[in-house]
Write a protein that holds these residues in place. Structure first.
Motif, PDB file in Angstrom:
ATOM      1  N   VAL A 101      71.361  36.161  89.043  1.00 10.25           N
ATOM      2  CA  VAL A 101      70.229  35.390  89.551  1.00 10.25           C
ATOM      3  C   VAL A 101      68.966  36.215  89.341  1.00 10.25           C
ATOM      4  O   VAL A 101      68.891  37.365  89.770  1.00 10.25           O
ATOM      5  CB  VAL A 101      70.404  35.071  91.056  1.00 10.25           C
ATOM      6  N   ASN A 102      67.987  35.633  88.650  1.00  9.57           N
ATOM      7  CA  ASN A 102      66.709  36.294  88.389  1.00  9.57           C
ATOM      8  C   ASN A 102      65.628  35.663  89.259  1.00  9.57           C
ATOM      9  O   ASN A 102      65.488  34.438  89.291  1.00  9.57           O
ATOM     10  CB  ASN A 102      66.330  36.162  86.910  1.00  9.57           C
ATOM     11  N   PHE A 103      64.880  36.509  89.948  1.00  9.49           N
ATOM     12  CA  PHE A 103      63.793  36.053  90.800  1.00  9.49           C
ATOM     13  C   PHE A 103      62.468  36.375  90.116  1.00  9.49           C
ATOM     14  O   PHE A 103      62.147  37.545  89.900  1.00  9.49           O
ATOM     15  CB  PHE A 103      63.849  36.760  92.162  1.00  9.49           C
ATOM     16  N   PRO A 104      61.682  35.345  89.774  1.00 10.45           N
ATOM     17  CA  PRO A 104      60.353  35.608  89.197  1.00 10.45           C
ATOM     18  C   PRO A 104      59.468  36.324  90.230  1.00 10.45           C
ATOM     19  O   PRO A 104      59.748  36.294  91.429  1.00 10.45           O
ATOM     20  CB  PRO A 104      59.806  34.209  88.899  1.00 10.45           C
ATOM     21  N   PRO A 105      58.392  36.954  89.773  1.00  7.69           N
ATOM     22  CA  PRO A 105      57.487  37.623  90.719  1.00  7.69           C
ATOM     23  C   PRO A 105      57.001  36.647  91.802  1.00  7.69           C
ATOM     24  O   PRO A 105      56.698  35.484  91.510  1.00  7.69           O
ATOM     25  CB  PRO A 105      56.319  38.091  89.844  1.00  7.69           C
ATOM     26  N   ASN A 106      56.962  37.121  93.032  1.00  4.18           N
ATOM     27  CA  ASN A 106      56.478  36.358  94.187  1.00  4.18           C
ATOM     28  C   ASN A 106      57.303  35.110  94.503  1.00  4.18           C
ATOM     29  O   ASN A 106      56.810  34.192  95.148  1.00  4.18           O
ATOM     30  CB  ASN A 106      55.000  35.976  94.023  1.00  4.18           C
ATOM     31  N   VAL A 107      58.544  35.066  94.031  1.00 11.00           N
ATOM     32  CA  VAL A 107      59.444  33.958  94.342  1.00 11.00           C
ATOM     33  C   VAL A 107      60.681  34.540  95.016  1.00 11.00           C
ATOM     34  O   VAL A 107      61.351  35.406  94.457  1.00 11.00           O
ATOM     35  CB  VAL A 107      59.851  33.173  93.068  1.00 11.00           C
ATOM     36  N   ALA A 108      60.963  34.060  96.214  1.00 10.86           N
ATOM     37  CA  ALA A 108      62.093  34.610  96.971  1.00 10.86           C
ATOM     38  C   ALA A 108      63.324  33.715  96.913  1.00 10.86           C
ATOM     39  O   ALA A 108      64.432  34.182  97.149  1.00 10.86           O
ATOM     40  CB  ALA A 108      61.693  34.830  98.429  1.00 10.86           C
ATOM     41  N   LYS A 109      63.150  32.427  96.604  1.00  8.33           N
ATOM     42  CA  LYS A 109      64.292  31.504  96.616  1.00  8.33           C
ATOM     43  C   LYS A 109      64.366  30.754  95.292  1.00  8.33           C
ATOM     44  O   LYS A 109      63.357  30.227  94.822  1.00  8.33           O
ATOM     45  CB  LYS A 109      64.160  30.514  97.766  1.00  8.33           C
ATOM     46  N   VAL A 110      65.571  30.745  94.688  1.00 12.12           N
ATOM     47  CA  VAL A 110      65.767  30.068  93.408  1.00 12.12           C
ATOM     48  C   VAL A 110      67.066  29.261  93.420  1.00 12.12           C
ATOM     49  O   VAL A 110      67.957  29.514  94.228  1.00 12.12           O
ATOM     50  CB  VAL A 110      65.809  31.071  92.225  1.00 12.12           C
ATOM     51  N   LYS A 111      67.130  28.326  92.502  1.00 13.01           N
ATOM     52  CA  LYS A 111      68.363  27.571  92.259  1.00 13.01           C
ATOM     53  C   LYS A 111      68.903  28.032  90.915  1.00 13.01           C
ATOM     54  O   LYS A 111      68.132  28.274  89.990  1.00 13.01           O
ATOM     55  CB  LYS A 111      68.093  26.075  92.250  1.00 13.01           C
ATOM     56  N   SER A 112      70.231  28.162  90.831  1.00 10.06           N
ATOM     57  CA  SER A 112      70.860  28.617  89.593  1.00 10.06           C
ATOM     58  C   SER A 112      72.098  27.802  89.320  1.00 10.06           C
ATOM     59  O   SER A 112      72.719  27.269  90.241  1.00 10.06           O
ATOM     60  CB  SER A 112      71.271  30.086  89.696  1.00 10.06           C
ATOM     61  N   THR A 113      72.476  27.762  88.071  1.00 14.54           N
ATOM     62  CA  THR A 113      73.691  27.086  87.647  1.00 14.54           C
ATOM     63  C   THR A 113      74.619  28.117  87.041  1.00 14.54           C
ATOM     64  O   THR A 113      74.196  28.924  86.212  1.00 14.54           O
ATOM     65  CB  THR A 113      73.365  25.991  86.616  1.00 14.54           C
ATOM     66  N   GLY A 114      75.878  28.088  87.462  1.00 12.37           N
ATOM     67  CA  GLY A 114      76.875  28.981  86.902  1.00 12.37           C
ATOM     68  C   GLY A 114      77.273  28.525  85.511  1.00 12.37           C
ATOM     69  O   GLY A 114      76.846  27.475  85.027  1.00 12.37           O
ATOM     70  N   GLU A 115      78.110  29.309  84.890  1.00 16.59           N
ATOM     71  CA  GLU A 115      78.559  28.950  83.548  1.00 16.59           C
ATOM     72  C   GLU A 115      79.505  27.749  83.596  1.00 16.59           C
ATOM     73  O   GLU A 115      80.156  27.496  84.600  1.00 16.59           O
ATOM     74  CB  GLU A 115      79.240  30.145  82.883  1.00 16.59           C
ATOM     75  N   GLU A 116      79.547  27.002  82.498  1.00 16.72           N
ATOM     76  CA  GLU A 116      80.471  25.881  82.404  1.00 16.72           C
ATOM     77  C   GLU A 116      81.882  26.443  82.204  1.00 16.72           C
ATOM     78  O   GLU A 116      82.119  27.225  81.291  1.00 16.72           O
ATOM     79  CB  GLU A 116      80.085  24.973  81.239  1.00 16.72           C
ATOM     80  N   LEU A 117      82.782  26.055  83.090  1.00 11.67           N
ATOM     81  CA  LEU A 117      84.154  26.555  83.066  1.00 11.67           C
ATOM     82  C   LEU A 117      85.103  25.449  82.643  1.00 11.67           C
ATOM     83  O   LEU A 117      84.931  24.301  83.036  1.00 11.67           O
ATOM     84  CB  LEU A 117      84.545  27.058  84.456  1.00 11.67           C
ATOM     85  N   SER A 118      86.106  25.807  81.887  1.00  8.62           N
ATOM     86  CA  SER A 118      87.131  24.860  81.472  1.00  8.62           C
ATOM     87  C   SER A 118      88.460  25.307  82.071  1.00  8.62           C
ATOM     88  O   SER A 118      88.933  26.405  81.787  1.00  8.62           O
ATOM     89  CB  SER A 118      87.211  24.805  79.943  1.00  8.62           C
ATOM     90  N   ILE A 119      89.048  24.459  82.905  1.00 12.08           N
ATOM     91  CA  ILE A 119      90.274  24.795  83.616  1.00 12.08           C
ATOM     92  C   ILE A 119      91.357  23.814  83.169  1.00 12.08           C
ATOM     93  O   ILE A 119      91.203  22.602  83.312  1.00 12.08           O
ATOM     94  CB  ILE A 119      90.054  24.689  85.140  1.00 12.08           C
TER      95      ILE A 119
END
Length: 185
Positions: free
Chosen positions: A133-151
C-alpha cells in the motif's frame, strides 16, 4: 369461407413444416458449452477482516499505530475447469488502509490470506499474499486492490461448489484476540 380457412390452415402447416425443417439442418447445440458455472460461497473471515497493527513494544496507544486496515470487499467470478471436473474461482480482494503515526515510510506491506474450507469448516488449502500500500504525500487513508488470484477447486463440480473461499488478514495472536474482543466494525 371454407376455402379461405383451408388455405389459411395450409399456409400455417407449410410454414410450420419449413420452420421444423430449418431446425433439423443445424448442428446439435452443446448446452453445457454456454452454461454458467456455479460459484462456491466467497466471503470475508469476520475475525480477520480488520488489521490494527502497532509498533513493536509501543503498546496500543494511538501514537504507536502503524496501520489500521479493512478487507472492504472483493470481486469474484467462476468458471469450469478445462475438463469440466471442477471450478476455477477468480478472486480480486479490495482493501482500505489508514497509515498511523508510527508508520516508517510512505508504503506498507500488509499480509493477507485466502483459504478454501469444506462444508465442515475444515481448511483444505491456505495461501498468504502481501499487499503493498502506497500513501501519497499528505494522504493518510487509501483504497487498494489486491492481485487477481485464480483458485482451482477440484473433486467434481458439485463438491467444488459446496466449498467456501475466504479472505482475511494474517494476524498475530494478539491482533486476533483484539478483533474478537472488539467485535465486527
Amino acid at each position: 369461407m371454407v376455402k379461405a380457412r383451408n388455405l389459411l390452415n395450409g399456409c400455417i402447416a407449410g410454414g410450420l413444416a419449413l420452420l421444423l425443417a430449418g431446425c433439423g439442418e443445424r448442428a446439435p447445440v452443446n448446452l453445457l458449452e454456454k452454461a454458467q458455472a456455479p460459484c462456491p460461497q466467497v466471503g470475508v473471515i469476520s475475525d480477520a477482516a480488520d488489521l490494527t497493527r502497532f509498533r513493536a513494544g509501543g503498546g496500543s496507544d494511538l501514537t504507536a499505530l502503524v496501520v489500521n486496515a479493512q478487507v472492504s470487499g472483493f470481486q469474484a467470478k467462476c468458471d469450469y475447469t478445462s475438463r469440466r471436473d471442477g471450478l476455477v474461482v477468480t478472486l480480486t480482494p479490495d482493501f482500505s488502509a489508514e497509515r498511523g503515526p508510527a508508520a516508517a515510510g510512505p508504503s506498507l506491506d500488509i499480509p493477507y490470506m485466502v483459504a478454501v474450507v469444506d462444508d465442515s469448516d475444515r481448511v483444505l488449502s491456505r495461501a498468504e499474499y502481501s499487499l503493498r500500500v502506497n500513501f501519497p504525500p499528505n494522504v493518510a487513508k487509501v483504497k487498494s486492490t489486491g492481485e487477481e488470484l485464480s483458485i482451482t477447486l477440484t473433486g467434481g463440480v458439485a463438491e467444488a461448489a459446496r466449498r467456501r473461499v475466504l479472505v482475511g488478514f494474517v494476524l498475530s495472536p494478539e491482533e486476533l484476540a483484539a478483533n474478537r474482543r472488539r467485535g465486527p466494525r
